[in-house]
Design a protein around this motif. Sequence first.
Motif, PDB file in Angstrom:
ATOM      1  N   GLU A 115      43.840  28.853  19.762  1.00 53.52           N
ATOM      2  CA  GLU A 115      42.763  29.733  20.187  1.00 53.52           C
ATOM      3  C   GLU A 115      41.420  29.102  19.840  1.00 53.52           C
ATOM      4  O   GLU A 115      40.513  29.053  20.638  1.00 53.52           O
TER       5      GLU A 115
ATOM      6  N   PRO B 227      44.636  42.466  38.414  1.00 56.67           N
ATOM      7  CA  PRO B 227      43.426  42.305  37.610  1.00 56.67           C
ATOM      8  C   PRO B 227      43.002  43.573  36.884  1.00 56.67           C
ATOM      9  O   PRO B 227      42.137  43.510  36.026  1.00 56.67           O
ATOM     10  N   GLY B 228      43.608  44.684  37.216  1.00 52.32           N
ATOM     11  CA  GLY B 228      43.123  45.937  36.629  1.00 52.32           C
ATOM     12  C   GLY B 228      42.125  46.585  37.556  1.00 52.32           C
ATOM     13  O   GLY B 228      41.424  45.919  38.323  1.00 52.32           O
TER      14      GLY B 228
ATOM     15  N   VAL C 121      39.257  48.141  37.115  1.00 50.23           N
ATOM     16  CA  VAL C 121      37.813  47.953  36.962  1.00 50.23           C
ATOM     17  C   VAL C 121      37.361  46.643  37.604  1.00 50.23           C
ATOM     18  O   VAL C 121      36.420  46.610  38.400  1.00 50.23           O
ATOM     19  N   LEU C 122      38.063  45.545  37.267  1.00 47.40           N
ATOM     20  CA  LEU C 122      37.687  44.248  37.811  1.00 47.40           C
ATOM     21  C   LEU C 122      37.851  44.230  39.317  1.00 47.40           C
ATOM     22  O   LEU C 122      37.015  43.692  40.051  1.00 47.40           O
TER      23      LEU C 122
ATOM     24  N   LEU D 269      35.016  46.197  40.818  1.00 49.93           N
ATOM     25  CA  LEU D 269      33.772  45.429  40.657  1.00 49.93           C
ATOM     26  C   LEU D 269      33.685  44.342  41.731  1.00 49.93           C
ATOM     27  O   LEU D 269      32.653  44.169  42.387  1.00 49.93           O
TER      28      LEU D 269
ATOM     29  N   VAL E  81      32.984  45.777  45.169  1.00 49.74           N
ATOM     30  CA  VAL E  81      31.599  46.225  45.374  1.00 49.74           C
ATOM     31  C   VAL E  81      30.656  45.028  45.413  1.00 49.74           C
ATOM     32  O   VAL E  81      29.768  44.951  46.267  1.00 49.74           O
ATOM     33  N   LEU E  82      30.869  44.095  44.485  1.00 54.50           N
ATOM     34  CA  LEU E  82      29.870  43.033  44.315  1.00 54.50           C
ATOM     35  C   LEU E  82      29.963  41.927  45.358  1.00 54.50           C
ATOM     36  O   LEU E  82      28.940  41.376  45.764  1.00 54.50           O
TER      37      LEU E  82
ATOM     38  N   LEU F  29      27.970  42.401  48.447  1.00 55.69           N
ATOM     39  CA  LEU F  29      26.561  42.398  48.051  1.00 55.69           C
ATOM     40  C   LEU F  29      26.082  40.977  47.775  1.00 55.69           C
ATOM     41  O   LEU F  29      24.971  40.591  48.146  1.00 55.69           O
TER      42      LEU F  29
ATOM     43  N   TYR G 193      20.119  36.516  52.177  1.00 53.33           N
ATOM     44  CA  TYR G 193      18.695  36.811  51.957  1.00 53.33           C
ATOM     45  C   TYR G 193      17.979  35.602  51.356  1.00 53.33           C
ATOM     46  O   TYR G 193      16.905  35.211  51.817  1.00 53.33           O
TER      47      TYR G 193
END
Lengths: 321, 99
Positions: free
Chosen positions: A88, A190-191, A193-194, A197, A200-201, A204, A211
């Motif tokens: 680790e 990945p779960g 939340v990921l 995310l 959504v991202l 964008l 842009y």
Amino acid sequence: MEALTLLEWGFDGLLGLGLLWLAWRALTCPELFKAIVLFIAFGLLMALAWVRLDAPDVALAEAAIGAGLTGALLLAAFAKLSLVTGHEELKPARSEKNRIRFQHYWMPATTLLLVTAGLFYVILSLPPYAAGLSVEVASNLDTSGVSNPVTAVLLNFRGYDTLLEMVVLLLALLGVWSLGDTTIHREAAPGLVLDTLARVLVPLLILVAAYLLWVGAHAPGGAFQAGAVLGAAGVLLLLSSWRPHADLIAWPLRLMLVLGPAIFVIMAVLLYLTKGQLLEFPPAQAGILILILEAVATVSIGITLAALFLGGRPRRGKGQA
Amino acid sequence: MTLIDYLSAALLIAGAIFFLAGTLGLLRFPDVYTRLHALTKADNVGLGLIMAGLSFQAESWAVAGKLLLIWLLVLLAGASVAHLVARGALKRGIRIWKR
């Protein structure tokens, strides 16, 4: 007014000292993970320093590529390294044998001192204020097809710089690919939340890249910044265990990777044959030619950066035919 | 200074205080979960206050809108990343700090 100047001096001084301190810590830190985090922090402060120097274009590139994507690449390399070694915490072995002796570092130290002295000499011999080439750039801006001087220099006056930078990126990827293959397969879920995310991202981020590409004609932005944002979208997709379809990793991927440099070279050859000069755009069509070049460059840079994050030449997994 | 300027300054200072508190928490709190708690306060509320203070100084609605968008994006990314860090820590078996 006095107080404000003092505040600015204080801020800039702290920024400079902070940069030096972070650079020193990142170099000397024995724990690799800590060193990487320090390097990312260094990149972010560096971007701030570029903003203070009124160079928002460089600041954008530094934040996106220097801190963001390089950080992600280093962290990915660290994860692989700890998988391979099974540790680790990667610490250098501290035995008598490995201790750096005086003989080992007097050569680099002398070289470093000479280079530093040379740089000091060059900086001190510079005139206190010089316009450099900015006057010439400003007087030729009308013929460049864009109104942002940085884009005019990068894509028109010194277009070959950008072309060669893209070739360097491609060579870096080829170097990574020649080291080994990566099997393309879906990893564990990945779960939620990921996954959310990324969903959504990523659209964008693609919008932001478009842009930045468009705004580069008259304000800070451009192909490298847009490509870095696109690459970040790719990294996010890869992190949330999305993998390209097996059919896409053969020639479609390779085509997208070379598209930018290839169009650049084709355009240079065509312009050489018709105008007698490499990459000398006719002023009337310069704007649209630069936009085309920047668009393909953005796609190629973005996909190259994402492919670098994958860390090996993608290969079909066993389960996929 | 007009009333708007005073309002801006108050919001900016309040935001800075949140960032200071968040940084202190990051440095002083005992484990990764409590540190995340401190950090997200700075990111969410502190940045929100600073964005609010700055949008009062914005020259157009478009600039204010961009500032709002930046805040919303940081909210989304900050909350998600905090969750991921905490989940990763739990998976590695880092225990929650108890007095």
